[in-house]
Scaffold this active site. Structure first.
Site, short mmCIF file in Angstrom:
data_model
loop_
_atom_site.label_atom_id
_atom_site.label_comp_id
_atom_site.label_asym_id
_atom_site.label_seq_id
_atom_site.Cartn_x
_atom_site.Cartn_y
_atom_site.Cartn_z
N ASP A 1 15.31 -2.55 23.15
CA ASP A 1 15.42 -3.92 22.64
C ASP A 1 15.24 -4.85 23.83
O ASP A 1 15.30 -4.41 24.99
CB ASP A 1 16.82 -4.12 22.01
N SER A 2 15.04 -6.13 23.54
CA SER A 2 14.99 -7.12 24.63
C SER A 2 16.31 -7.15 25.38
O SER A 2 16.38 -7.68 26.48
CB SER A 2 14.72 -8.50 24.04
N CYS B 1 14.06 -4.05 17.87
CA CYS B 1 13.92 -5.47 18.13
C CYS B 1 12.87 -6.01 17.15
O CYS B 1 11.72 -5.56 17.17
CB CYS B 1 13.44 -5.66 19.57
N GLU C 1 24.34 -11.43 24.34
CA GLU C 1 24.05 -10.88 25.68
C GLU C 1 25.24 -11.08 26.60
O GLU C 1 25.56 -10.24 27.44
CB GLU C 1 22.82 -11.57 26.29
N CYS D 1 17.45 -10.16 13.39
CA CYS D 1 17.46 -9.91 14.82
C CYS D 1 18.60 -8.94 15.08
O CYS D 1 19.70 -9.11 14.54
CB CYS D 1 17.69 -11.22 15.58
N HIS E 1 20.50 -8.49 17.48
CA HIS E 1 21.69 -9.03 18.14
C HIS E 1 22.71 -9.58 17.12
O HIS E 1 23.91 -9.60 17.39
CB HIS E 1 21.32 -10.18 19.09
N1 DGL Z 1 17.16 -8.21 19.29
C1 DGL Z 1 15.94 -8.98 19.30
C2 DGL Z 1 15.37 -9.03 17.88
O1 DGL Z 1 15.73 -8.20 17.06
C3 DGL Z 1 16.25 -10.23 20.03
C4 DGL Z 1 15.13 -11.12 20.25
C5 DGL Z 1 15.10 -11.91 21.54
O2 DGL Z 1 15.19 -11.34 22.62
O3 DGL Z 1 14.87 -13.11 21.41
O4 DGL Z 1 14.55 -9.84 17.55
#
Ligand code: DGL
Length: 265
Positions: A11-12, A74, A152, A184, A186
């Protein structure tokens, strides 16, 4: 695909741990390598080209660690990069996208809300899914401004968190939605705050992570590992403590199998 290789998840940042949790529950005999690209988080405001470039780097890393399948945990990276990745690599990929279909099917008001990043909402995939599965449904979209940053930073239940969540959710509540899709990975970590804000409005929250775990289970087929000798490794390109703190939010997991590693990738 070698049975004893690991499942790779990226993931990011730390958000994909909401997907990791479901995969651990469904595939308890698999080793998993998780990569949080927290140094480059958020992906949401980045261009598709930038996200493809970052995703390639992480995929190369996971392949170098002998992964047999990669879960792009992600929505934003899936929207921007998964079709390119599928063309460029032989390894199977599982992606994530906002769960428009179940939301439209469940809705009694015919009004659903999608909370996601800019990157996910501008993606062709999301547009196509909405056109296909939500023809007679009003699809209200909202960018979750500031939400990824809260998760985060492990700031999931402060007064400020409630305020930021309320700002994002209120416009959707005002549209009389009865289904809220967490678009998302997160956002599931903000579920308590979302429930508190949407409290009296009877809104069903949809998290696609369990469906992604099922898809991973199905794709592995005969290549599922079958012994108890497994490990969970966690890499972060950013602050490893943020990743550690996020994993600690998941209960009933044997922490002896954990290893946290800062990545210079
Ligand atoms: N967890 C990512 C998603 O599902 C986060 C996106 C981000 O880094 O902006 O989109």
């Amino acid at each position: 695909m070698a049975n004893n290789s690991s499942i790779g998840i990226f993931d990011s940042g730390v958000g994909g741990i909401s997907v990791w949790k479901e995969i651990v529950a469904l595939l308890p005999n698999e080793s998993i390598i998780y990569y949080a690209d927290s140094k480059n988080c958020p992906y949401g405001p980045k261009t598709d080209g930038e996200i493809i470039e970052l995703s390639r780097k992480v995929v190369d890393f996971l392949i170098s660690k002998d992964c047999k399948i990669i879960v792009v945990a992600c929505n934003t990276a899936t929207a921007a990069a998964i079709s390119t990745l599928r063309k460029e690599y032989k390894i199977p990929f599982v992606g994530l996208e906002p769960a428009v279909k179940p939301a439209a099917l469940n809705s009694k008001t015919n009004k659903i809300g999608i909370l996601a990043t800019e990157g996910t909402l501008r993606g062709n995939h999301f547009k196509r899914t909405s056109e296909t599965y939500a023809k007679n449904t009003e699809v209200n979209v909202q960018v979750g401004y500031g939400l990824v940053e809260l998760v985060e930073n492990n700031d999931i239940n402060s007064e400020n968190t409630l305020k930021v969540v309320e700002k994002c959710i209120k416009p959707l509540i005002d549209k009389n939605i009865d289904q809220l899709v967490l678009g998302c990975t997160h956002y599931p970590f903000l579920c308590d705050a979302i429930k508190e804000v949407s409290g009296s409005h009877n809104i069903n929250i949809i998290n696609p992570a369990p469906a992604v775990a099922s898809r991973t289970f199905d794709l592995l087929k005969k290549n599922r590992k079958n012994d108890k000798n497994i490990f969970y490794h966690f890499y972060s390109s950013g602050n490893i403590n943020q990743l550690k703190n996020t994993v600690k939010l998941i209960k009933n997991i044997d922490t002896n199998k954990y290893k946290f590693i800062s990545s210079r990738n």
